[in-house]
Design a protein around this motif. Structure first.
Motif, short mmCIF file in Angstrom:
data_model
loop_
_atom_site.label_atom_id
_atom_site.label_comp_id
_atom_site.label_asym_id
_atom_site.label_seq_id
_atom_site.Cartn_x
_atom_site.Cartn_y
_atom_site.Cartn_z
N ALA A 4 0.85 -1.20 0.00
CA ALA A 4 0.00 0.00 0.00
C ALA A 4 0.88 1.25 0.00
CB ALA A 4 -0.91 0.00 1.22
N VAL A 5 0.47 2.23 -0.81
CA VAL A 5 1.19 3.49 -0.92
C VAL A 5 0.16 4.62 -0.85
CG1 VAL A 5 2.68 4.92 -2.38
CG2 VAL A 5 2.98 2.43 -2.35
N MET A 6 0.42 5.60 0.03
CA MET A 6 -0.48 6.76 0.14
C MET A 6 0.09 7.90 -0.70
SD MET A 6 -2.01 8.84 3.44
CE MET A 6 -2.66 7.34 4.14
N TYR A 7 -0.76 8.42 -1.58
CA TYR A 7 -0.38 9.53 -2.45
C TYR A 7 -0.87 10.87 -1.94
CZ TYR A 7 1.55 6.65 -6.14
OH TYR A 7 2.36 5.81 -6.86
N ALA A 8 -2.06 10.86 -1.38
CA ALA A 8 -2.70 12.09 -0.91
C ALA A 8 -3.82 11.68 0.03
CB ALA A 8 -3.25 12.89 -2.08
N PRO A 9 -4.40 12.62 0.74
CA PRO A 9 -5.55 12.26 1.59
C PRO A 9 -6.61 11.50 0.77
CG PRO A 9 -4.85 14.47 2.08
CD PRO A 9 -4.06 14.03 0.87
N GLY A 10 -7.00 10.35 1.28
CA GLY A 10 -8.01 9.53 0.62
C GLY A 10 -7.52 8.76 -0.59
N VAL A 12 -5.08 5.97 -1.51
CA VAL A 12 -4.19 4.87 -1.18
C VAL A 12 -4.29 3.85 -2.31
CG1 VAL A 12 -3.67 3.00 0.44
CG2 VAL A 12 -4.49 5.22 1.29
N ARG A 13 -3.13 3.41 -2.78
CA ARG A 13 -3.09 2.47 -3.90
C ARG A 13 -2.23 1.26 -3.53
NH1 ARG A 13 -1.34 7.03 -8.36
NH2 ARG A 13 -2.74 8.64 -7.54
N VAL A 14 -2.57 0.11 -4.09
CA VAL A 14 -1.72 -1.07 -3.96
C VAL A 14 -0.88 -1.13 -5.22
CG1 VAL A 14 -1.65 -3.57 -3.76
CG2 VAL A 14 -3.38 -2.27 -2.50
N GLU A 15 0.44 -1.12 -5.01
CA GLU A 15 1.37 -1.06 -6.13
C GLU A 15 2.47 -2.09 -5.98
OE1 GLU A 15 1.17 3.69 -7.07
OE2 GLU A 15 2.94 2.93 -6.05
N GLU A 16 3.20 -2.29 -7.06
CA GLU A 16 4.41 -3.10 -6.99
C GLU A 16 5.51 -2.25 -6.38
OE1 GLU A 16 5.21 -6.33 -7.69
OE2 GLU A 16 3.05 -6.59 -7.93
N ARG A 17 6.16 -2.80 -5.35
CA ARG A 17 7.28 -2.13 -4.68
C ARG A 17 8.47 -3.07 -4.68
NH1 ARG A 17 5.00 -1.10 0.91
NH2 ARG A 17 7.20 -0.91 1.33
N ASP A 18 9.65 -2.53 -4.46
CA ASP A 18 10.84 -3.37 -4.37
C ASP A 18 10.75 -4.29 -3.17
OD1 ASP A 18 11.95 -2.11 -6.58
OD2 ASP A 18 13.11 -0.70 -5.37
N ASP A 19 11.23 -5.50 -3.32
CA ASP A 19 11.32 -6.41 -2.18
C ASP A 19 12.32 -5.85 -1.19
OD1 ASP A 19 9.56 -8.15 -3.40
OD2 ASP A 19 11.09 -9.59 -4.01
N GLY A 53 4.17 13.28 -0.66
CA GLY A 53 4.35 12.46 -1.85
C GLY A 53 3.94 11.03 -1.64
N PRO A 54 4.16 10.19 -2.62
CA PRO A 54 3.82 8.78 -2.43
C PRO A 54 4.70 8.19 -1.34
CG PRO A 54 4.49 9.21 -4.71
CD PRO A 54 4.67 10.47 -3.95
N SER A 55 4.07 7.55 -0.35
CA SER A 55 4.86 6.91 0.71
C SER A 55 4.20 5.62 1.15
CB SER A 55 5.06 7.85 1.89
OG SER A 55 3.83 8.19 2.47
N PRO A 56 5.02 4.58 1.38
CA PRO A 56 4.49 3.31 1.89
C PRO A 56 3.84 3.56 3.26
CG PRO A 56 6.76 3.07 1.19
CD PRO A 56 6.46 4.53 1.18
N ILE A 57 2.83 2.78 3.58
CA ILE A 57 2.14 2.96 4.86
C ILE A 57 2.06 1.65 5.63
CG2 ILE A 57 0.79 4.93 4.06
CD1 ILE A 57 -1.62 3.04 3.83
N ASN A 112 8.92 2.01 6.24
CA ASN A 112 9.17 0.77 5.51
C ASN A 112 7.89 0.17 4.93
OD1 ASN A 112 11.79 1.12 6.31
ND2 ASN A 112 11.74 -0.44 7.89
N GLY A 113 6.73 0.57 5.46
CA GLY A 113 5.45 0.16 4.91
C GLY A 113 5.05 -1.26 5.20
N ALA A 114 4.44 -1.50 6.35
CA ALA A 114 4.05 -2.85 6.75
C ALA A 114 2.78 -3.35 6.07
CB ALA A 114 3.88 -2.92 8.27
N GLN A 115 2.06 -2.48 5.38
CA GLN A 115 0.90 -2.97 4.64
C GLN A 115 1.40 -3.43 3.27
OE1 GLN A 115 -2.34 -0.19 4.83
NE2 GLN A 115 -2.27 -0.14 7.05
N ALA A 116 2.06 -4.59 3.31
CA ALA A 116 2.72 -5.15 2.13
C ALA A 116 2.90 -6.65 2.34
CB ALA A 116 4.08 -4.47 1.93
N GLU A 117 3.53 -7.26 1.36
CA GLU A 117 3.77 -8.70 1.47
C GLU A 117 4.99 -9.02 2.32
OE1 GLU A 117 2.17 -10.77 -2.45
OE2 GLU A 117 3.50 -9.07 -2.94
#
Length: 138
Positions: A4-10, A12-19, A53-57, A112-117
């Motif tokens: 999950a990555v937050m771009y702006a209020p409201g 949130v997108r699920v994207e491919e991120r680096d392992d 900006g876009p940040s892992p959450i 580090n964004g724990a809403q991830a795999e």
């Protein structure tokens, strides 16, 4: 991996991120089993706190240890662990007094964004708590 990555209020997108990778010898990599939305995640989501900006959450998590750094002594791959929203060494005087979230060497997990795999956890020996597991022998 997906995360999950937050771009702006409201927004949130699920994207491919680096392992995640082991960066420091006190790191561990977890395969996350469950994460949750913390109340502090809702402040930027609602626009009460700014979003830079876009940040892992995400910083509330449990998972299975996949890999450990060379300084890890108390964890091993395959253990199911519970983590904290701050990484702490659990050895400083503040940790020893029971205030790990105020550790002298603390690091926030949210970046580090724990809403991830998967998740990189710094100071893993002090941060992660392994649960007792029971396995059936066949």
């Amino acid at each position: 991996m997906r995360g999950a990555v937050m771009y702006a209020p409201g927004d949130v997108r699920v994207e491919e991120r680096d392992d995640p990778k082991i960066v420091e010898p006190a790191d561990a990599i977890l395969r996350l089993s469950a994460t949750c939305v913390c109340g502090s995640d809702l402040w930027p989501y609602r626009g009460i706190e700014s979003v830079e900006g876009p940040s892992p959450i995400g910083h509330e998590y449990v998972g299975i240890v996949e890999e450990v750094g060379s300084q890890i002594r108390n964890l091993m791959p395959g253990q199911f662990v519970v983590g904290s929203f701050f990484a702490s060494d659990n050895t400083c005087p503040i940790c020893q007094a029971g205030y790990q979230s105020s550790c002298l060497h603390r690091e926030p997990i949210g970046a580090n964004g724990a809403q991830a795999e998967y998740l990189r956890v710094p100071l893993a020996d002090g941060t992660l708590v392994a649960t007792r597991t029971s396995r059936r022998r066949t």
